[in-house]
Enzyme design. Structure first.
Site, PDB file in Angstrom:
ATOM      1  N   GLU A   3       9.812  -2.103   4.163  1.00 37.05           N
ATOM      2  CA  GLU A   3       9.099  -1.992   2.873  1.00 37.05           C
ATOM      3  C   GLU A   3      10.046  -1.521   1.777  1.00 37.05           C
ATOM      4  OE1 GLU A   3       4.593  -1.071   4.492  1.00 37.05           O
ATOM      5  OE2 GLU A   3       5.955   0.598   4.201  1.00 37.05           O
ATOM      6  N   LYS A  63      -5.898   8.016  -1.916  1.00 39.12           N
ATOM      7  CA  LYS A  63      -4.435   8.119  -1.763  1.00 39.12           C
ATOM      8  C   LYS A  63      -3.775   8.911  -2.897  1.00 39.12           C
ATOM      9  CE  LYS A  63      -4.522   5.407   1.842  1.00 39.12           C
ATOM     10  NZ  LYS A  63      -3.961   4.106   1.906  1.00 39.12           N
ATOM     11  N   GLY A 119       0.827  -1.211   0.000  1.00 38.27           N
ATOM     12  CA  GLY A 119       0.000   0.000   0.000  1.00 38.27           C
ATOM     13  C   GLY A 119       0.856   1.254   0.000  1.00 38.27           C
TER      14      GLY A 119
HETATM   15  C1  5RP Z   1       2.985   0.866   6.099  1.00 32.18           C
HETATM   16  C2  5RP Z   1       2.655   1.548   4.826  1.00 32.18           C
HETATM   17  C3  5RP Z   1       1.292   1.327   4.267  1.00 32.18           C
HETATM   18  O1  5RP Z   1       1.398   0.768   3.009  1.00 32.18           O
HETATM   19  C4  5RP Z   1       0.574   2.646   4.215  1.00 32.18           C
HETATM   20  O2  5RP Z   1       0.597   3.226   5.504  1.00 32.18           O
HETATM   21  C5  5RP Z   1      -0.865   2.495   3.743  1.00 32.18           C
HETATM   22  O3  5RP Z   1      -1.589   1.832   4.714  1.00 32.18           O
HETATM   23  P1  5RP Z   1      -3.135   1.522   4.511  1.00 32.18           P
HETATM   24  O4  5RP Z   1      -3.235   0.614   3.340  1.00 32.18           O
HETATM   25  O5  5RP Z   1      -3.562   0.899   5.814  1.00 32.18           O
HETATM   26  O6  5RP Z   1      -3.823   2.847   4.257  1.00 32.18           O
HETATM   27  O7  5RP Z   1       3.424   2.244   4.231  1.00 32.18           O
HETATM   28  O8  5RP Z   1       4.176   1.333   6.653  1.00 32.18           O
END
Ligand code: 5RP
Length: 242
Positions: free
Chosen positions: A105, A123, A84
């Site tokens: 990540e 997003k 994500g």
């Molecule tokens: C975790 C991340 C996630 O991918 C990002 O925060 C998005 O999270 P979500 O899908 O719960 O909105 O970078 O460190």
């Protein structure tokens, strides 16, 4: 469509990029998690893959679902990571780290031939920076790094633990400063300035790393690639290239 439905939709689309024998990076967060569940179902049905997770949480879930996990010792190259993002800007420039996993990540993304971002329309932005930019910091250096980030005008705030008692501690035992910097005019420059601070382990700017974003919205899933013109949440901007 609810956000949960959007996350499931995009997880199913991401599964179309997975095939037998692949080495797969597993993301972290509420959008990456339904993909891990989908992958678990496929493994149960006979799909043969190996995975490396970007957090202890995702690794635990993968184990529970019977997804075989490997390590960088045995598998230094991954075929794809599905993860994500907190913000997605033109050129697939990302802010990540909302769940504090951006260090692992970024390591997993750097080891992957393909980085697929899964997200919903909320997003997609024209400029990064509304979402606070996470910076993972060695605890010993916290006061110094805080001063340096302040000097850069990035307004760092120590992230509290989810329970509120003490700071958030990452899987690597570090803390996180969330930089409330507002719109980032030159992400490459900001990334370089933060990287230059001794005591910073990693920041949440992912520039030139993602190949494809799968974005779930009311009309289904659209694909964004580097070079596309992104459409903003309000539908502003020119139409994208496919
Ligand atoms: C975790 C991340 C996630 O991918 C990002 O925060 C998005 O999270 P979500 O899908 O719960 O909105 O970078 O460190």
């Amino acid at each position: 469509m609810t956000q949960d439905e959007a996350k499931l939709l995009v997880a199913k689309r991401a599964m179309e990029f997975i095939s037998d024998g692949m080495r797969v990076g597993l993301g972290t967060g509420t959008t990456a998690t339904p993909f891990i569940y989908e992958l678990g179902e496929a493994v149960k049905a006979g799909l043969r893959i190996e995975a490396i997770a970007t957090s202890e949480g995702s690794a635990k879930l993968a184990k529970e679902l019977g997804i075989p996990l490997t390590t960088f010792d045995d598998t230094p190259v991954l075929d794809v990571v599905v993860d994500g993002a907190d913000e997605i800007a033109p050129g697939l420039a990302l802010i990540k780290g909302g769940h504090g996993a951006h260090l692992r990540e970024k390591i997993v993304a750097s080891a992957s031939k393909q980085f697929i971002v899964v997200a919903d329309e909320s997003k997609v932005v024209h400029k990064l920076g509304k979402f606070p930019l996470p910076v993972e910091v060695i605890q010993f250096a916290l006061p110094l790094v805080t001063l340096r980030l302040d000097d850069l005008g990035l307004n760092p705030v120590l992230r509290p633990s989810p329970g509120g008692a003490g700071p958030w501690i990452t899987d690597e035992g570090n803390v996180i400063l969330d930089c409330h910097c507002g719109e980032i005019q030159d992400p490459e420059k900001t990334a370089k300035e933060i990287r230059n601070i001794v005591g910073v382990v990693e920041h949440g700017l992912f520039l030139g790393m993602a190949n494809l974003a799968l974005i779930a919205g009311e009309s289904g899933v659209r694909e964004l690639r580097v070079g596309n013109v992104l459409q903003g949440p309000g539908g502003t901007g020119t139409s994208e290239l496919r």
